[in-house]
Design a protein around this motif. Structure first.
Motif, PDB file in Angstrom:
ATOM      1  N   VAL A  38       0.827  -1.203   0.000  1.00 22.85           N
ATOM      2  CA  VAL A  38       0.000   0.000   0.000  1.00 22.85           C
ATOM      3  C   VAL A  38       0.863   1.255   0.000  1.00 22.85           C
ATOM      4  O   VAL A  38       0.341   2.369  -0.080  1.00 22.85           O
ATOM      5  CB  VAL A  38      -0.966   0.020   1.213  1.00 22.85           C
ATOM      6  N   GLY A  39       2.173   1.074   0.072  1.00 22.19           N
ATOM      7  CA  GLY A  39       3.097   2.198   0.000  1.00 22.19           C
ATOM      8  C   GLY A  39       4.517   1.693  -0.117  1.00 22.19           C
ATOM      9  O   GLY A  39       4.910   0.800   0.633  1.00 22.19           O
ATOM     10  N   VAL A  40       5.262   2.235  -1.090  1.00 17.37           N
ATOM     11  CA  VAL A  40       6.653   1.810  -1.302  1.00 17.37           C
ATOM     12  C   VAL A  40       7.537   3.049  -1.356  1.00 17.37           C
ATOM     13  O   VAL A  40       7.308   3.952  -2.172  1.00 17.37           O
ATOM     14  CB  VAL A  40       6.805   1.005  -2.614  1.00 17.37           C
ATOM     15  N   GLY A  41       8.543   3.082  -0.499  1.00 23.34           N
ATOM     16  CA  GLY A  41       9.543   4.150  -0.524  1.00 23.34           C
ATOM     17  C   GLY A  41      10.867   3.574  -0.964  1.00 23.34           C
ATOM     18  O   GLY A  41      11.394   2.669  -0.310  1.00 23.34           O
ATOM     19  N   ALA A  42      11.385   4.071  -2.096  1.00 21.65           N
ATOM     20  CA  ALA A  42      12.565   3.441  -2.712  1.00 21.65           C
ATOM     21  C   ALA A  42      13.678   4.441  -2.986  1.00 21.65           C
ATOM     22  O   ALA A  42      13.416   5.584  -3.367  1.00 21.65           O
ATOM     23  CB  ALA A  42      12.160   2.782  -4.033  1.00 21.65           C
ATOM     24  N   GLY A  43      14.909   3.985  -2.802  1.00 18.40           N
ATOM     25  CA  GLY A  43      16.071   4.693  -3.301  1.00 18.40           C
ATOM     26  C   GLY A  43      16.359   6.032  -2.672  1.00 18.40           C
ATOM     27  O   GLY A  43      17.040   6.865  -3.276  1.00 18.40           O
ATOM     28  N   GLN A  44      15.880   6.267  -1.471  1.00 21.09           N
ATOM     29  CA  GLN A  44      16.156   7.541  -0.811  1.00 21.09           C
ATOM     30  C   GLN A  44      17.482   7.488  -0.049  1.00 21.09           C
ATOM     31  O   GLN A  44      17.978   6.432   0.308  1.00 21.09           O
ATOM     32  CB  GLN A  44      15.010   7.884   0.150  1.00 21.09           C
ATOM     33  N   MET A  45      18.026   8.681   0.202  1.00 18.09           N
ATOM     34  CA  MET A  45      19.323   8.739   0.857  1.00 18.09           C
ATOM     35  C   MET A  45      19.248   8.487   2.359  1.00 18.09           C
ATOM     36  O   MET A  45      20.254   8.202   2.992  1.00 18.09           O
ATOM     37  CB  MET A  45      20.006  10.085   0.578  1.00 18.09           C
ATOM     38  N   SER A  46      18.053   8.602   2.925  1.00 19.88           N
ATOM     39  CA  SER A  46      17.875   8.264   4.336  1.00 19.88           C
ATOM     40  C   SER A  46      16.644   7.387   4.483  1.00 19.88           C
ATOM     41  O   SER A  46      15.700   7.485   3.695  1.00 19.88           O
ATOM     42  CB  SER A  46      17.730   9.522   5.199  1.00 19.88           C
ATOM     43  N   ARG A  47      16.661   6.575   5.526  1.00 19.08           N
ATOM     44  CA  ARG A  47      15.533   5.684   5.772  1.00 19.08           C
ATOM     45  C   ARG A  47      14.285   6.479   6.189  1.00 19.08           C
ATOM     46  O   ARG A  47      13.157   6.082   5.900  1.00 19.08           O
ATOM     47  CB  ARG A  47      15.945   4.676   6.854  1.00 19.08           C
ATOM     48  N   LEU A  48      14.517   7.617   6.841  1.00 22.81           N
ATOM     49  CA  LEU A  48      13.402   8.492   7.200  1.00 22.81           C
ATOM     50  C   LEU A  48      12.691   8.986   5.947  1.00 22.81           C
ATOM     51  O   LEU A  48      11.451   9.002   5.885  1.00 22.81           O
ATOM     52  CB  LEU A  48      13.916   9.673   8.020  1.00 22.81           C
ATOM     53  N   ASP A  49      13.464   9.392   4.947  1.00 18.39           N
ATOM     54  CA  ASP A  49      12.865   9.861   3.696  1.00 18.39           C
ATOM     55  C   ASP A  49      12.055   8.754   3.023  1.00 18.39           C
ATOM     56  O   ASP A  49      10.973   8.995   2.478  1.00 18.39           O
ATOM     57  CB  ASP A  49      13.947  10.355   2.738  1.00 18.39           C
ATOM     58  N   SER A  50      12.589   7.533   3.034  1.00 19.43           N
ATOM     59  CA  SER A  50      11.874   6.413   2.414  1.00 19.43           C
ATOM     60  C   SER A  50      10.545   6.155   3.132  1.00 19.43           C
ATOM     61  O   SER A  50       9.530   5.859   2.501  1.00 19.43           O
ATOM     62  CB  SER A  50      12.741   5.150   2.443  1.00 19.43           C
ATOM     63  N   ALA A  51      10.562   6.261   4.465  1.00 19.41           N
ATOM     64  CA  ALA A  51       9.328   6.077   5.225  1.00 19.41           C
ATOM     65  C   ALA A  51       8.316   7.169   4.873  1.00 19.41           C
ATOM     66  O   ALA A  51       7.105   6.905   4.748  1.00 19.41           O
ATOM     67  CB  ALA A  51       9.626   6.093   6.725  1.00 19.41           C
ATOM     68  N   ASN A  52       8.803   8.404   4.688  1.00 18.55           N
ATOM     69  CA  ASN A  52       7.924   9.515   4.295  1.00 18.55           C
ATOM     70  C   ASN A  52       7.323   9.288   2.912  1.00 18.55           C
ATOM     71  O   ASN A  52       6.134   9.520   2.687  1.00 18.55           O
ATOM     72  CB  ASN A  52       8.711  10.831   4.295  1.00 18.55           C
ATOM     73  N   VAL A  53       8.176   8.880   1.953  1.00 20.14           N
ATOM     74  CA  VAL A  53       7.713   8.637   0.584  1.00 20.14           C
ATOM     75  C   VAL A  53       6.658   7.537   0.572  1.00 20.14           C
ATOM     76  O   VAL A  53       5.613   7.658  -0.084  1.00 20.14           O
ATOM     77  CB  VAL A  53       8.899   8.275  -0.336  1.00 20.14           C
ATOM     78  N   ALA A  54       6.924   6.444   1.285  1.00 20.56           N
ATOM     79  CA  ALA A  54       5.970   5.328   1.322  1.00 20.56           C
ATOM     80  C   ALA A  54       4.644   5.769   1.926  1.00 20.56           C
ATOM     81  O   ALA A  54       3.565   5.386   1.455  1.00 20.56           O
ATOM     82  CB  ALA A  54       6.558   4.162   2.108  1.00 20.56           C
ATOM     83  N   ALA A  55       4.710   6.588   2.986  1.00 27.71           N
ATOM     84  CA  ALA A  55       3.483   7.075   3.620  1.00 27.71           C
ATOM     85  C   ALA A  55       2.712   7.987   2.671  1.00 27.71           C
ATOM     86  O   ALA A  55       1.469   7.927   2.592  1.00 27.71           O
ATOM     87  CB  ALA A  55       3.826   7.811   4.907  1.00 27.71           C
ATOM     88  N   ALA A  56       3.456   8.835   1.941  1.00 26.17           N
ATOM     89  CA  ALA A  56       2.794   9.735   0.991  1.00 26.17           C
ATOM     90  C   ALA A  56       2.115   8.956  -0.123  1.00 26.17           C
ATOM     91  O   ALA A  56       1.005   9.306  -0.567  1.00 26.17           O
ATOM     92  CB  ALA A  56       3.831  10.699   0.409  1.00 26.17           C
ATOM     93  N   LYS A  57       2.749   7.907  -0.585  1.00 24.46           N
ATOM     94  CA  LYS A  57       2.143   7.081  -1.626  1.00 24.46           C
ATOM     95  C   LYS A  57       0.893   6.365  -1.105  1.00 24.46           C
ATOM     96  O   LYS A  57      -0.095   6.192  -1.833  1.00 24.46           O
ATOM     97  CB  LYS A  57       3.169   6.087  -2.171  1.00 24.46           C
ATOM     98  N   ALA A  58       0.947   5.941   0.153  1.00 26.79           N
ATOM     99  CA  ALA A  58      -0.239   5.309   0.745  1.00 26.79           C
ATOM    100  C   ALA A  58      -1.395   6.299   0.816  1.00 26.79           C
ATOM    101  O   ALA A  58      -2.559   5.955   0.538  1.00 26.79           O
ATOM    102  CB  ALA A  58       0.090   4.768   2.131  1.00 26.79           C
ATOM    103  N   GLN A  59      -1.097   7.554   1.165  1.00 28.18           N
ATOM    104  CA  GLN A  59      -2.157   8.558   1.223  1.00 28.18           C
ATOM    105  C   GLN A  59      -2.714   8.853  -0.166  1.00 28.18           C
ATOM    106  O   GLN A  59      -3.918   9.040  -0.346  1.00 28.18           O
ATOM    107  CB  GLN A  59      -1.614   9.850   1.855  1.00 28.18           C
ATOM    108  N   ARG A  60      -1.818   8.874  -1.177  1.00 27.16           N
ATOM    109  CA  ARG A  60      -2.301   9.090  -2.544  1.00 27.16           C
ATOM    110  C   ARG A  60      -3.197   7.939  -2.981  1.00 27.16           C
ATOM    111  O   ARG A  60      -4.190   8.142  -3.696  1.00 27.16           O
ATOM    112  CB  ARG A  60      -1.126   9.240  -3.511  1.00 27.16           C
ATOM    113  N   MET A  61      -2.860   6.714  -2.563  1.00 27.23           N
ATOM    114  CA  MET A  61      -3.724   5.566  -2.868  1.00 27.23           C
ATOM    115  C   MET A  61      -5.110   5.783  -2.266  1.00 27.23           C
ATOM    116  O   MET A  61      -6.136   5.524  -2.920  1.00 27.23           O
ATOM    117  CB  MET A  61      -3.087   4.284  -2.304  1.00 27.23           C
ATOM    118  N   ALA A  62      -5.149   6.289  -1.028  1.00 30.03           N
ATOM    119  CA  ALA A  62      -6.438   6.554  -0.383  1.00 30.03           C
ATOM    120  C   ALA A  62      -7.228   7.598  -1.163  1.00 30.03           C
ATOM    121  O   ALA A  62      -8.446   7.457  -1.376  1.00 30.03           O
ATOM    122  CB  ALA A  62      -6.223   7.027   1.053  1.00 30.03           C
ATOM    123  N   ASP A  63      -6.526   8.647  -1.609  1.00 28.38           N
ATOM    124  CA  ASP A  63      -7.204   9.710  -2.358  1.00 28.38           C
ATOM    125  C   ASP A  63      -7.750   9.190  -3.685  1.00 28.38           C
ATOM    126  O   ASP A  63      -8.874   9.522  -4.080  1.00 28.38           O
ATOM    127  CB  ASP A  63      -6.222  10.862  -2.613  1.00 28.38           C
TER     128      ASP A  63
END
Length: 529
Positions: free
Chosen positions: A434-459
């Protein structure tokens, strides 16, 4: 040395007899004297052709079970003699050595023997000695001698003779020689790599790499880059061995992405459940299992509908009509599957640009194989990541243990994270990303990207809340700090799978406990750079 030289005498000694009689007949009709050995000579005689045995030329019989037959000065002298060198010509006259103008050899089937699972002694017996020696000799003397090692070049040879009144040009002989040297190099590479494996030698002093051309590509990753696709002879099920039923020619990026998709979907046993992976730029934008293939596709597609447009779809079961109907609703570059029904093929046939690739099965993702990566001035070599963990391998490190349903999603997420570019964070719920965060320079950024993609899926789907709520979260490597973990928890993750092994593990475990998360350690990471 003149450019054009006639073919008056030819030595044909082949393991693969495909096209032999047609070639030999065409040469004989042109007045070319035929020399041969063993089974090749018999096949030509049975076809009514006049053939002289090499043993008759050398004065020595084939011996030692055929190991010694062409290793003789009257053969190699005929291949190596420079026709415009008076000393060489005099030596030929003195020792009764006749010139050989054409050598046609294909080698003992060593690679096929290995692929068929031959034992050590059988493989050793299928190492050709005389063939490579003659090929190298003829290739070195390409100023005068033609050497053909591939059945595919028989017609080109005859066309060259037709175009030049029974003669060949220097440029043609050069091309044949290059092909021949590449063949012996590939052959020696296959032998040396097989032997290193047999000896369990992980880091041999010298390592050889070889491939056979499958396709000259229009360009590489970008239009200004030239590119070619080679097969490695392993026979591994996938894009290199697939049959393309329809669609445009595959591009460099198509091949790279299709490989990534098929290797990922093969992580899921088709006997357990249908699975679908949708890939974009070598990263998964949606992966799911379902009760049916079409359900798995819909769940994978829903994860990131925007990225799925123009993506690659990989299936772990044969494509059926219902799934084919759903796939063609949007633009898709490639679909790869272990098979397809006739109805599914008909549905795809209406989409002329959609490439459909069918394989004989799935790749064995547990099979240890070697992976290569070129760097400036060298090549990095490693074992392919075939790491695998089961429920029994997991270590619960938090006060709360995951439920059985959570464990299923955690292991699903872990399989996907293995195929996501690092740093990787993957959210999974109900057997689907439901959310994939890939290829970011920090693990925090990847978690943010995955969460944002999950929210876009909801929208996109009109959901009342992010599907990350109640999800399982996978991290391909340990959390160096608690921030990435807490970001996943804030997005709605309730359980986490990660390798562990950080010097701050206790800090991260404490944060998980305070957030009410269940967390397991795998003891294994899946970096993918």
């Amino acid at each position: 040395m003149t450019d054009l030289h006639p073919i008056r005498r030819a030595l044909l000694s082949v393991s693969d007899k495909t096209g032999l009689i047609e070639l030999a007949t065409a040469l004989s009709n042109r007045g070319v004297e035929l020399l041969s050995t063993g089974g090749s000579a018999k096949a030509m005689r049975d076809a009514g052709l006049a053939v002289k045995d090499v043993s008759e030329v050398t004065g020595f019989p084939e011996m030692m079970d055929g190991r010694v037959k062409t290793l003789h000065p009257k053969v190699h002298g005929g291949l190596l003699a420079l026709r415009d060198n008076d000393d060489h010509v005099a030596a030929m006259d003195e020792h009764g050595i006749g010139a050989i103008d054409l050598l046609v050899v294909n080698l003992y089937p060593f690679e096929a023997t290995v692929a068929a699972g031959g034992d050590y002694e059988t493989c050793i017996e299928n190492i050709d000695i005389g063939g490579p020696a003659m090929i190298r000799a003829a290739s070195k003397n390409h100023g005068f001698v033609n050497v053909v090692v591939d059945v595919e070049d028989y017609d080109a040879l005859l066309a060259e003779l037709d175009a030049n009144d029974g003669q060949t040009t220097f440029a043609f002989r050069q091309k044949l020689a290059q092909t021949a040297y590449a063949r012996t190099a590939a052959y020696d590479a296959a032998v040396s790599n097989w032997m290193a494996k047999a000896l369990e030698e992980k880091a041999p002093r010298r390592r050889a790499f070889a491939g056979e051309i499958k396709q000259t590509l229009r360009y590489g990753e970008n239009s200004h880059q030239e590119a070619t696709f080679y097969t490695d002879g392993s026979g591994r099920a996938g894009v290199a061995t697939a049959t393309q039923l329809q669609g445009k020619e595959l591009s460099y990026n198509n091949i790279n992405d299709t490989d990534a998709a098929f290797e990922l979907v093969a992580e899921f046993d088709p006997a357990v459940s249908p699975a679908v992976a949708i890939i974009k730029h070598a990263n998964p934008c949606g992966v799911a299992v379902g009760a049916t293939l079409v359900e798995a596709y819909q769940k994978a597609f829903d994860c990131d509908r925007t990225s799925a447009f123009g993506g690659i779809v990989a299936l772990n079961q044969p494509l059926d009509a219902e799934t084919a109907t759903k796939i063609v609703e949007i633009f898709t570059e490639v679909v790869i599957a272990p098979g397809a029904s006739e109805e599914a093929k008909e549905i795809f046939a209406a989409k002329k640009n959609l490439r459909l690739l069918l394989t004989d099965g799935l790749p064995n993702v547990r099979e240890p194989i070697t992976a290569y990566k070129q760097v400036a001035g060298g090549v990095l070599v490693q074992d392919k990541d075939v790491g695998y963990v089961s429920k029994e391998d997991l270590k619960v490190v938090t006060k709360v243990a995951p439920s059985d349903a959570q464990l299923d999603d955690l292991l699903f997420a872990w399989k996907v994270a293995k195929h996501v570019k690092s740093n990787a964070i993957v959210y999974v719920k109900g057997g689907a990303t439901v959310g994939v965060g890939a290829g970011q320079m920090s693990r925090l950024d990847s978690a943010n990207v995955a969460a944002a993609k999950a929210q876009r899926m909801a929208d996109e789907l009109g959901m009342s809340e992010s599907p990350a709520k109640g999800s399982a979260v996978a991290s391909d490597a340990f959390f160096p700090f608690a921030d990435g973990l807490l970001e996943a928890a804030a997005a709605g993750g309730t359980c986490v799978i990660q390798p562990g092994g950080s010097m701050r593990d206790e800090e991260v475990i404490k944060a998980a406990d305070e957030a009410g998360l269940a967390m397991v350690f795998t003891g294994m990471r899946h970096f993918r750079h």
